[in-house]
Write a protein that holds these residues in place. Structure first.
Motif, short mmCIF file in Angstrom:
data_model
loop_
_atom_site.label_atom_id
_atom_site.label_comp_id
_atom_site.label_asym_id
_atom_site.label_seq_id
_atom_site.Cartn_x
_atom_site.Cartn_y
_atom_site.Cartn_z
N LEU A 79 25.20 98.22 58.59
CA LEU A 79 25.49 97.72 57.41
C LEU A 79 24.84 98.96 56.30
O LEU A 79 23.72 99.89 56.64
N GLU A 88 29.03 93.47 51.80
CA GLU A 88 29.22 93.40 53.15
C GLU A 88 30.20 92.38 53.88
O GLU A 88 30.78 92.60 54.64
N ILE A 89 29.64 90.90 53.23
CA ILE A 89 30.19 90.03 54.05
C ILE A 89 31.60 89.56 53.19
O ILE A 89 32.79 89.43 54.01
N GLY A 91 33.39 91.27 50.64
CA GLY A 91 33.87 92.70 50.10
C GLY A 91 34.35 92.50 48.59
O GLY A 91 33.38 91.85 47.49
N ILE A 139 23.59 88.83 58.92
CA ILE A 139 24.66 89.21 58.03
C ILE A 139 25.86 90.10 58.25
O ILE A 139 26.98 89.87 58.48
N LYS A 143 29.73 88.77 58.76
CA LYS A 143 30.82 89.86 58.50
C LYS A 143 31.93 89.79 59.56
O LYS A 143 33.27 90.00 59.35
N ASP A 147 36.54 88.04 59.39
CA ASP A 147 37.74 88.63 59.84
C ASP A 147 38.44 88.14 60.96
O ASP A 147 37.87 87.14 61.70
#
Length: 598
Positions: A79, A88-89, A91, A139, A143, A147
């Motif tokens: 990170l 980070e999570i 965007g 975190i 993340k 996806d």
């Protein structure tokens, strides 16, 4: 037929003079959910790093299917310390986009408690740099899960998660279509999520069907037939098998080997604990009073965590303590430990703690105590005592207890400064038990311990006569070592839960639902002429975008055909095509919504 995603062929890896992996061949296919177990240092992390191509093998090769989408959670995140959690999570997604996405909401709520991220000063806008390792790890996990992947590789994903977080993660992974390879020492989690097991042992990897409980059954049977393991390790495995068969009904599916063989294995194994005998022995060591709390208030700084608490911890009581983060579990143990240390002279903010005169307390905190790094392991234990009385006529020397905790005769002469974090944790527990306490406080004792060491510790605690309080996120450990589960639910009270951790999770779910704001009434569907015009305008815009996407998709298919022999180029084009199709699907859904409005 399931598509093969990754193949590991005759892989070898050597560190120094030690072969961690020796000629290992494995495969991961679509739909596989694989748990990886083994002793610390035997090569679990090395295996999955090679599988994910984060590390190259010395011999053999690893092949991955074209266009494979892989998500990897390692023990060290990448990170950006200058970025915020939001960046980070989520965007570049706008608030209305991610807040309207049920999957994103579920992941953030499951890992952080709510969309407001309680515990983080500025919520999603908190900068990552100053955060703890555990916070950063959550975190990184969030993340990864947001996806879409064909294969998820996780190294100790349950570390730094509480009981609720682990339960949520297990449910989330069961629902995902991605294949999974997971290294963890959390045996309940393995049973919930995995359908195959890889056991990494001395350079080899043994494969088993089923979750952790099925693995224990099958491995015990394999060892009975092959008779290759030393007697001590066979006995430990047989005892855990007996507990799984007798003490935890409905924990596992039907074992995948002969039931008669399993019964033969445990025919002469006694129950895990003779509770009544241990209670008699504990009474003899402790008398009637251990800890009596009368109208006690526990505070941490200005914050009141527990109020008007009246509770009796008796001789031989074995309590598992669960609760939400910040509810006061550790603070309660510290208040009792301070009262014991001063024989009642130091009391909590209000109320009275009475300590039995014979109480000899050992307190394992979450912090690993500092030891002289130049001391050898055996010397560090002998500084406490040369021999220890384990009750029921059992006595062990410092060297014998070291061996039971995984410190072989050679390892006993290793300097403390050269030990890993897990080995130091083992040594810390060992030194506490050598002091012959009759009351144990264990705060997250399973941190950094592998499954084999956990089994050894549980076996030792089975026959330990005394009172005990265990704080742990490891459900298996709590169920295995304690008789009663009590909970701090964040409302200042301590409650006994007859049905254990399952009841705790049910109560927490009801509390979360009760605290959730009532849904706003749906607005009346009376769209104005202006709204209809706006909807039609957006419809036309989406139709133009969809036409462009169709052209782009045709072009990508043509390029993939042209570059069929170029593996890297095909993988790149395939990733671009998948992203395009995902965007097209979202636009088509929006088109349908607008068409209904218009």
């Amino acid at each position: 037929m399931a598509v093969n995603l990754v193949n590991v062929e005759a892989v070898g890896k050597v560190y120094g003079t030690r072969a961690l992996l020796d000629g290992v061949s494995l495969g991961v296919s679509e739909g596989d959910r694989i748990g990886v177990v083994g002793r610390n240092g035997d090569g679990k992390t090395t295996l999955i790093r090679i599988l994910a191509r984060l590390e190259e093998p010395d011999t053999g090769r690893v092949t991955q299917s074209g266009g494979l989408r892989m998500g990897i959670l390692t023990q060290h995140d990448s990170l950006d310390p200058a970025a915020t959690i939001r960046h980070e999570i989520i965007g570049d997604m706008a608030d209305h986009e991610w807040a309207g996405n049920a999957k994103v909401r579920d992941i953030i709520t499951g890992l952080f408690g709510s969309l407001d991220l309680p515990g983080f000063t500025h919520g999603l806008d908190t900068v990552i740099g100053p955060l703890s390792g555990g916070e950063r790890r959550r975190i990184a996990l969030a993340k990864l899960l947001i996806d879409e992947q064909d294969l998820i590789v996780l190294d100790e994903p349950t570390n730094h998660l509480d009981v609720e977080g682990i339960s949520w993660l297990a449910g989330h992974l069961r629902e995902r279509r991605s294949a999974l390879v997971c290294v963890t020492h959390d045996r309940w989690f393995l049973d919930q999520v995995c359908t195959r097991m890889w056991d990494v042992q001395r350079g080899s990897v043994f494969e088993y069907e089923g979750g952790y409980s099925d693995y224990v059954f099958a491995r015990a049977e394999r060892e009975r037939i092959a008779a290759t393991e030393e007697a001590k390790r066979q006995n430990l495995m047989r005892k855990e098998l007996a507990w799984l068969r007798r003490g935890a009904p409905a924990r596992t599916s039907k074992p995948r080997f002969r039931i008669e063989a399993a019964n033969a294995l445990i025919a002469d194994v006694p129950p895990p604990r003779d509770t009544s005998e241990l209670m008699r022995f504990a009474n003899a060591r402790l008398g009637r009073t251990v800890f009596d709390l009368e109208d006690v208030t526990v505070q941490a700084g200005p914050k009141t965590l527990l109020k008007h608490l009246t509770w009796h911890l008796g001789p031989g009581d074995r309590i598992g303590l669960v609760g939400v983060n910040g509810a006061g579990k550790t603070s309660l143990l510290r208040a009792l430990a301070e009262a014991a240390r001063t024989q009642g002279d130091v009391q909590p903010a209000a109320g009275t703690v009475t300590v039995g005169k014979t109480v000899r307390l050992a307190y394992l905190s979450q912090e690993v105590g500092e030891l002289d790094p130049s001391l050898r392991v055996l010397e560090a234990v002998q500084r406490v005592r040369d021999r220890v009385d384990l009750g029921k006529g059992r006595e062990m020397t410092a060297g014998q207890l070291c061996e039971q905790f995984g410190f072989t005769k050679e390892k006993q002469w290793t300097p403390v400064g050269d030990l890993s974090g897990g080995e130091r944790r083992r040594l810390q527990i060992l030194r506490l038990l050598m002091d012959e306490p009759n009351v144990l406080f264990l705060d997250e004792p399973t941190n950094d311990l592998d499954i084999e060491t956990l089994t050894q510790l549980e076996d030792l605690l089975d026959g330990w006569p005394g009172s005990m309080i265990v704080i742990s996120h490891d459900r298996f450990f709590i169920e295995r070592t304690t008789d009663t589960v009590m909970a701090l639910l964040g409302d200042g009270a301590l409650r006994m839960l007859p049905r254990g951790v399952d009841e705790y999770l049910e109560r927490r779910q009801r509390m979360v639902e009760a605290a959730a704001p009532a849904p706003a009434p749906a607005p009346a569907k009376s769209a104005s002429a202006g709204d209809a015009r706006a909807a039609k305008k957006e419809l036309q815009k989406i139709e133009r975008q969809l036409n462009k996407m169709a052209d782009r998709e045709t072009s990508l298919h043509a390029k993939i055909a042209e570059n069929a022999t170029d593996f890297e180029q095909v993988a790149k084009l395939d990733a671009e095509l998948r992203e395009l199709i995902s965007e097209r699907d979202e636009l088509e859904m929006r088109w349908l919504e607008l068409a209904e409005e218009a």
